[in-house]
Motif scaffolding. Sequence first.
Motif, mmCIF file in Angstrom:
data_model
loop_
_atom_site.group_PDB
_atom_site.id
_atom_site.type_symbol
_atom_site.label_atom_id
_atom_site.label_comp_id
_atom_site.label_asym_id
_atom_site.label_seq_id
_atom_site.Cartn_x
_atom_site.Cartn_y
_atom_site.Cartn_z
ATOM 1 N N ALA A 128 -19.528 -28.374 8.297
ATOM 2 C CA ALA A 128 -20.903 -28.611 7.694
ATOM 3 C C ALA A 128 -20.612 -29.007 6.253
ATOM 4 O O ALA A 128 -21.304 -29.707 5.793
ATOM 5 C CB ALA A 128 -21.801 -27.179 7.390
ATOM 6 N N GLY A 129 -19.765 -28.349 5.558
ATOM 7 C CA GLY A 129 -19.280 -28.835 4.291
ATOM 8 C C GLY A 129 -19.072 -30.332 4.231
ATOM 9 O O GLY A 129 -19.584 -31.042 3.258
ATOM 10 N N PHE A 130 -18.097 -30.609 4.981
ATOM 11 C CA PHE A 130 -17.662 -32.069 5.212
ATOM 12 C C PHE A 130 -18.912 -33.179 5.211
ATOM 13 O O PHE A 130 -19.310 -34.247 4.493
ATOM 14 C CB PHE A 130 -16.624 -32.574 5.872
ATOM 15 C CG PHE A 130 -15.314 -32.064 5.528
ATOM 16 C CD1 PHE A 130 -14.773 -33.087 4.499
ATOM 17 C CD2 PHE A 130 -14.519 -30.957 5.715
ATOM 18 C CE1 PHE A 130 -13.470 -32.750 3.948
ATOM 19 C CE2 PHE A 130 -13.224 -30.813 5.515
ATOM 20 C CZ PHE A 130 -12.600 -31.780 4.593
ATOM 21 N N LEU A 218 -14.559 -32.116 -0.102
ATOM 22 C CA LEU A 218 -15.419 -32.057 0.977
ATOM 23 C C LEU A 218 -16.151 -33.439 1.087
ATOM 24 O O LEU A 218 -16.593 -33.865 2.380
ATOM 25 C CB LEU A 218 -16.699 -31.043 0.768
ATOM 26 C CG LEU A 218 -16.186 -29.572 0.968
ATOM 27 C CD1 LEU A 218 -17.260 -28.687 0.593
ATOM 28 C CD2 LEU A 218 -15.579 -29.112 2.351
ATOM 29 N N ASP A 219 -16.286 -34.240 0.129
ATOM 30 C CA ASP A 219 -17.038 -35.438 0.195
ATOM 31 C C ASP A 219 -16.062 -36.692 0.290
ATOM 32 O O ASP A 219 -15.038 -37.042 -0.585
ATOM 33 C CB ASP A 219 -17.712 -35.683 -1.164
ATOM 34 C CG ASP A 219 -18.390 -37.289 -1.308
ATOM 35 O OD1 ASP A 219 -18.525 -37.728 -0.003
ATOM 36 O OD2 ASP A 219 -18.805 -37.572 -2.283
ATOM 37 N N VAL A 220 -16.034 -37.287 1.549
ATOM 38 C CA VAL A 220 -15.209 -38.337 1.774
ATOM 39 C C VAL A 220 -16.023 -39.839 1.903
ATOM 40 O O VAL A 220 -15.524 -40.546 2.621
ATOM 41 C CB VAL A 220 -14.315 -37.949 3.095
ATOM 42 C CG1 VAL A 220 -13.149 -36.940 2.601
ATOM 43 C CG2 VAL A 220 -15.194 -37.701 4.239
ATOM 44 N N SER A 221 -16.938 -39.677 1.385
ATOM 45 C CA SER A 221 -17.909 -40.915 1.583
ATOM 46 C C SER A 221 -17.756 -42.120 1.045
ATOM 47 O O SER A 221 -17.790 -43.335 1.547
ATOM 48 C CB SER A 221 -19.438 -40.614 0.933
ATOM 49 O OG SER A 221 -19.533 -40.422 0.043
ATOM 50 N N ALA A 222 -16.771 -41.921 -0.049
ATOM 51 C CA ALA A 222 -16.495 -43.094 -1.009
ATOM 52 C C ALA A 222 -15.034 -43.607 -0.214
ATOM 53 O O ALA A 222 -14.320 -44.588 -1.244
ATOM 54 C CB ALA A 222 -16.412 -42.704 -2.343
ATOM 55 N N GLY A 223 -14.619 -42.999 0.679
ATOM 56 C CA GLY A 223 -13.177 -43.389 0.752
ATOM 57 C C GLY A 223 -12.225 -42.641 0.247
ATOM 58 O O GLY A 223 -10.684 -43.104 0.207
ATOM 59 N N GLY A 278 -22.487 -20.043 9.057
ATOM 60 C CA GLY A 278 -21.590 -20.974 8.650
ATOM 61 C C GLY A 278 -22.046 -22.286 8.400
ATOM 62 O O GLY A 278 -21.627 -22.786 7.244
ATOM 63 N N VAL A 279 -23.061 -22.727 9.060
ATOM 64 C CA VAL A 279 -23.594 -24.113 8.556
ATOM 65 C C VAL A 279 -24.580 -23.893 7.274
ATOM 66 O O VAL A 279 -24.220 -24.793 6.309
ATOM 67 C CB VAL A 279 -24.762 -24.492 9.822
ATOM 68 C CG1 VAL A 279 -25.721 -25.612 9.118
ATOM 69 C CG2 VAL A 279 -23.816 -24.683 11.017
ATOM 70 N N LEU A 280 -25.154 -22.839 7.025
ATOM 71 C CA LEU A 280 -25.974 -22.839 5.629
ATOM 72 C C LEU A 280 -24.818 -22.464 4.564
ATOM 73 O O LEU A 280 -24.909 -23.151 3.405
ATOM 74 C CB LEU A 280 -26.668 -21.443 5.736
ATOM 75 C CG LEU A 280 -27.980 -21.615 6.476
ATOM 76 C CD1 LEU A 280 -28.842 -20.499 6.751
ATOM 77 C CD2 LEU A 280 -28.950 -22.259 5.795
ATOM 78 N N PHE A 281 -23.671 -21.650 4.883
ATOM 79 C CA PHE A 281 -22.738 -21.599 3.669
ATOM 80 C C PHE A 281 -22.093 -22.829 3.317
ATOM 81 O O PHE A 281 -21.866 -23.151 2.375
ATOM 82 C CB PHE A 281 -21.688 -20.534 4.204
ATOM 83 C CG PHE A 281 -20.596 -20.203 3.085
ATOM 84 C CD1 PHE A 281 -20.937 -19.325 2.329
ATOM 85 C CD2 PHE A 281 -19.478 -20.858 3.285
ATOM 86 C CE1 PHE A 281 -19.877 -18.683 1.323
ATOM 87 C CE2 PHE A 281 -18.538 -20.696 2.299
ATOM 88 C CZ PHE A 281 -18.738 -19.693 1.285
ATOM 89 N N GLY A 282 -21.797 -23.504 4.543
ATOM 90 C CA GLY A 282 -20.861 -24.830 4.254
ATOM 91 C C GLY A 282 -21.887 -25.833 3.453
ATOM 92 O O GLY A 282 -21.327 -26.568 2.879
ATOM 93 N N SER A 283 -23.109 -25.933 3.663
ATOM 94 C CA SER A 283 -23.982 -26.833 3.268
ATOM 95 C C SER A 283 -24.247 -26.454 1.744
ATOM 96 O O SER A 283 -24.257 -27.505 0.988
ATOM 97 C CB SER A 283 -25.402 -26.961 4.129
ATOM 98 O OG SER A 283 -25.046 -27.207 5.188
ATOM 99 N N GLY A 284 -24.412 -25.017 1.511
ATOM 100 C CA GLY A 284 -24.711 -24.821 0.196
ATOM 101 C C GLY A 284 -23.310 -25.009 -0.802
ATOM 102 O O GLY A 284 -23.443 -25.519 -1.845
ATOM 103 N N TRP A 285 -22.246 -24.919 0.083
ATOM 104 C CA TRP A 285 -20.899 -24.984 -0.834
ATOM 105 C C TRP A 285 -20.741 -26.503 -0.982
ATOM 106 O O TRP A 285 -20.136 -26.806 -2.230
ATOM 107 C CB TRP A 285 -19.677 -24.455 0.173
ATOM 108 C CG TRP A 285 -18.267 -24.385 -0.421
ATOM 109 C CD1 TRP A 285 -18.225 -23.946 -1.632
ATOM 110 C CD2 TRP A 285 -17.291 -24.577 0.504
ATOM 111 N NE1 TRP A 285 -16.745 -23.764 -1.625
ATOM 112 C CE2 TRP A 285 -16.153 -24.274 -0.596
ATOM 113 C CE3 TRP A 285 -16.927 -25.126 1.597
ATOM 114 C CZ2 TRP A 285 -14.827 -24.371 -0.351
ATOM 115 C CZ3 TRP A 285 -15.576 -25.480 1.890
ATOM 116 C CH2 TRP A 285 -14.654 -24.960 1.228
ATOM 117 N N ALA A 286 -21.184 -27.234 -0.257
ATOM 118 C CA ALA A 286 -21.125 -28.903 -0.358
ATOM 119 C C ALA A 286 -22.035 -29.220 -1.365
ATOM 120 O O ALA A 286 -21.841 -30.040 -2.404
ATOM 121 C CB ALA A 286 -21.379 -29.590 0.960
ATOM 122 N N ILE A 287 -23.178 -28.698 -1.469
ATOM 123 C CA ILE A 287 -24.478 -29.381 -2.405
ATOM 124 C C ILE A 287 -23.675 -28.874 -3.912
ATOM 125 O O ILE A 287 -23.966 -29.664 -4.736
ATOM 126 C CB ILE A 287 -25.583 -28.484 -2.176
ATOM 127 C CG1 ILE A 287 -26.160 -29.067 -0.779
ATOM 128 C CG2 ILE A 287 -26.718 -28.824 -3.208
ATOM 129 C CD1 ILE A 287 -27.466 -28.456 -0.358
#
Length: 331
Positions: A128-130, A218-223, A278-287
């Motif tokens: 979820a974080g990724f 967690l952020d791989v959007s820019a390569g 897990g989905v909520l935790f990973g999402s918040g961690w990512a944000i």
Amino acid sequence: MLEIYGFTPLHAAIGGALLGTATLMRMWLTGRILGVSGIAGGLVRGKASDASRWLFTAGLVAGGLGLQVVYPQAFAPVALAPWREALAGLAVGLGAGLGNGCTSGHGISGNARLSKRSIAYTLTFMGAGFAVASLLSSASNVQVQHAPLPPVDVVLRTAVRLFAAHACAYAAVAALVALDTLPQSVALNLTSLVDGTLFAFGLGLSGMTSPARVAQFLDVSAGTWNPTLMFVMAGGLGLMAPFMTLLVLPKRLGKPVLGKSFELPTNSTIDAKLLAGGVLFGSGWAIGGMCPGPALVNLASPHGAPLIFVGTMFAGLALSDSKQVCGCLGG
């Protein structure tokens, strides 16, 4: 191919080893799991009368104050939109409460004992974080002005000194109990304080007090990708996993030094509540780039405390214990 940047594996592994040491010592001495959301979350989930929880949480903040002196590079100015901070804290708290753990309780302690429940939770919050961090370009939106890191040998010396100081504190408490000059209940509380400070120093030296490093992982959007966090986890698990699998689980250690038995979770169910957490935790961690431990340590940051995150995180932890939320997920 992802372009690697901002990668500090040795700093991460050294700090991770301190995290693993704190986790190991808590289990060895008291028989208890070191899970930040579980310990601190109990303060808003009906367990506020437990002094050890207050002392552990205070230890995290005290460790943050100590980092200002021994390793000021742990803190830096953070630019995070208030809505991100509020939403991230709420999701992290709610997710940690529903899943009964976070990156410490499940990520280190649970995975170290090969718990299928912890492995499932970890894979879920990582996935979820990724996804969320890459979708929202978190690496571009969680900005931190990092100071240059000191050389690895300086970090290693600092870690050795911190370990030695905490080892003396642990030994002193155990010795006083053995001499019948300190009640065991007081010893357990004092140990929680030492656990908190050592864990805080581990977070600081590993670089995990910076929400930007988490976002960059967690952020791989820019390569691009910063894999530093992997080495933090490896440093922690590298100590805790052998201790659990070779000594605690096979019962080669009869009991903890200051306790009657090792208090290991018995719930092995992988259900909707766990996975939703897990989905909520990973999402918040990512944000927001923060989870419970680093957020509490950052309350001592000279650049400003993440009060919004911490406030909504505790609100989420409290909400996760409500009958309405648990009922919706079959818990």
